[in-house]
Enzyme design. Structure first.
Site, PDB file in Angstrom:
ATOM      1  N   GLY A 133      32.485  13.456  86.836  1.00 44.03           N
ATOM      2  CA  GLY A 133      32.144  12.569  87.952  1.00 44.03           C
ATOM      3  C   GLY A 133      33.123  11.433  88.150  1.00 44.03           C
ATOM      4  O   GLY A 133      32.860  10.494  88.899  1.00 44.03           O
ATOM      5  N   ASP A 183      43.624  20.883  92.118  1.00 50.19           N
ATOM      6  CA  ASP A 183      43.080  20.625  90.784  1.00 50.19           C
ATOM      7  C   ASP A 183      43.294  21.816  89.859  1.00 50.19           C
ATOM      8  O   ASP A 183      43.668  21.657  88.696  1.00 50.19           O
ATOM      9  CB  ASP A 183      41.580  20.313  90.873  1.00 50.19           C
ATOM     10  CG  ASP A 183      41.300  19.160  91.817  1.00 50.19           C
ATOM     11  OD1 ASP A 183      42.244  18.417  92.148  1.00 50.19           O
ATOM     12  OD2 ASP A 183      40.138  19.006  92.231  1.00 50.19           O
TER      13      ASP A 183
HETATM   14  C1  GLA Z   1      39.510  16.930  95.265  1.00 49.91           C
HETATM   15  C2  GLA Z   1      39.758  18.393  95.602  1.00 49.91           C
HETATM   16  C3  GLA Z   1      41.246  18.665  95.735  1.00 49.91           C
HETATM   17  C4  GLA Z   1      41.905  17.678  96.682  1.00 49.91           C
HETATM   18  C5  GLA Z   1      41.501  16.245  96.349  1.00 49.91           C
HETATM   19  C6  GLA Z   1      42.001  15.258  97.349  1.00 49.91           C
HETATM   20  O1  GLA Z   1      40.013  16.631  93.994  1.00 49.91           O
HETATM   21  O2  GLA Z   1      39.211  19.219  94.602  1.00 49.91           O
HETATM   22  O3  GLA Z   1      41.460  19.998  96.159  1.00 49.91           O
HETATM   23  O4  GLA Z   1      41.616  17.984  98.019  1.00 49.91           O
HETATM   24  O5  GLA Z   1      40.107  16.102  96.248  1.00 49.91           O
HETATM   25  O6  GLA Z   1      43.377  15.202  97.324  1.00 49.91           O
END
Ligand code: GLA
Length: 405
Positions: A133, A183
């Site tokens: 979180g 990510d």
């Molecule tokens: C989250 C999403 C990513 C990206 C970011 C913003 O972490 O999982 O894919 O879009 O927000 O940059």
């Protein structure tokens, strides 16, 4: 932390997780795999616009000890859970049927099967040090550790970007979170001592940008505002939809295809509510390019003002900041930091700060003091450095990280 220390630590944690696996499931695991959380330096809300980002992997990882099963059952246990074992049938997995943390590893198995890979059951024990979180991609770390574990247990030999894509599919289509690919790419493809220059349109060719902070007398700090974010609550999906609508109105495949030089003209023809979104995405892609150029020139300190400009854009145009993140940026800069910005999806989570090492203590003192004065919960301060992407910890891999495959 030097390489040998982190290897020792990895080994100790891997042994501990394997021991717990034996206590829970009564047999030894086939292996132990690790995948890190990430912090994005610059390039926020650009990935789902086919754009650019510059994440690093965190030293904090999710470990999975796993053993293949022949009966098609998927049994999941977490050191951070309620002690119960989730028992699922791989053949019956479908979106919406699994809740809680289990949906991430289960989603990966589902995504692998959907893509035609021959995967079956397994026992999994999960143990994570990635804060949840906090916008540090704890769910991606869990997905990526599971993806690598299944890849190796079932001999799939998929490459890093392919595993990242399947992990993203698990999150999008199984867990129902419409995230981009940053990510998962960061968790799998980052390498120690470098940032990953991600081009979300062509993630198959990940490029590493060396980032040796100590050599430049610099530090990266994280301020965890302890405001919990939730990308599943609709705001993220609405922003993404706004960007896609703007691209359609401009006749472009994605906002990535709008060059900065065409921005003023594009902004004149768009509906008012889309203007700030488009301005953020286009200028943010430029900030990534600028950051990469400066890092390649060895001018790491130049990242500072780029971070701060990125924060202003997220706060004023994309409107995904919060008072705690804004205060963390202001207080860090007031304490002499070179630059700071919120990182991740927003609506809370963490602020990343670049500072000269000599100012580190001052930042660590003044940011919590500013939070106290504003009546906010005490933030958590962490020092970070670019760490390794997903890897097998035991048995020890013959080659290094997955990024080298
Ligand atoms: C989250 C999403 C990513 C990206 C970011 C913003 O972490 O999982 O894919 O879009 O927000 O940059």
């Amino acid at each position: 932390m030097n390489g040998s220390d982190s290897h020792d630590e990895d080994g100790i944690r891997a042994d501990r997780v394997a021991d717990t696996f034996r206590q829970i499931f009564g047999e030894s695991p086939d292996g132990v795999w690790a995948a890190p959380g990430r912090v994005n330096l610059i390039g926020e809300h650009t990935d789902y616009n086919d754009g650019f980002a510059l994440p690093i992997a965190l030293p904090q990882t999710t470990l999975i000890a796993a053993r293949r099963r022949a009966d098609g059952r998927l049994r999941l246990h977490s050191a951070q859970g309620d002690g119960r074992i989730t028992d699922l049938a791989v053949a019956e997995l479908s979106p919406g049927t699994v809740t809680g943390w289990s949906r991430y590893p289960a989603g990966v198995v589902w995504a692998l099967a959907q893509a035609g890979h021959a995967v079956g059951g397994a026992d999994l024990h999960v143990d994570s040090t990635v804060p949840t979180g906090a916008g540090l991609s704890s769910s991606a770390a869990l997905e990526c550790a599971a993806a690598l574990a299944f890849d190796e247990m079932y001999g799939l030999r998929l490459d890093g970007p392919e595993l990242a894509r399947l992990a993203q599919r698990a999150e999008n289509d199984f867990a129902g979170v419409p995230c981009g690919i940053m990510d998962q790419m960061a968790s799998i493809c980052c390498t120690t001592g470098a940032a990953l220059h991600l081009d979300a349109r062509t993630p198959d060719r990940p490029r590493q940008v060396p980032l040796d902070l100590p050599r430049h007398g610099l530090r990266l700090l994280l301020v965890d505002t302890r405001v919990t974010h939730d990308l599943g609550d609709g705001a993220y999906a609405a922003l993404r939809a706004g960007c896609e609508r703007a691209a359609r109105l401009l006749g472009l495949p994605a906002l990535r295809d709008l060059p900065a030089a065409h921005l003023p003209r594009a902004l004149r023809v768009l509906p008012a509510e889309l203007v700030p979104l488009v301005r953020h995405v286009v200028t943010e892609n430029d900030r990534v390019a600028e950051a990469v150029t400066r890092l390649r020139q060895g001018d790491v300190a130049a990242l500072g003002p780029i971070l701060t400009a990125g924060h202003a854009s997220l706060r004023d145009d994309y409107r995904v900041s919060c008072p705690e993140a804004d205060l963390a940026v202001t207080a860090a800069r007031g304490a002499g930091a070179l630059g700071a910005r919120m990182t991740g999806g927003g609506f809370g989570g963490c602020v990343v700060v670049l500072t000269e090492a000599a100012r580190e203590d001052q930042v660590n003192r003044e940011v919590p003091a500013a939070f106290a004065a504003a009546g906010f919960r005490p933030p958590r301060m962490l020092a970070v450095a670019p760490a390794a992407g997903a890897r097998r910890l035991s048995p020890p891999p013959r080659r290094g990280a997955l990024a080298e495959r």
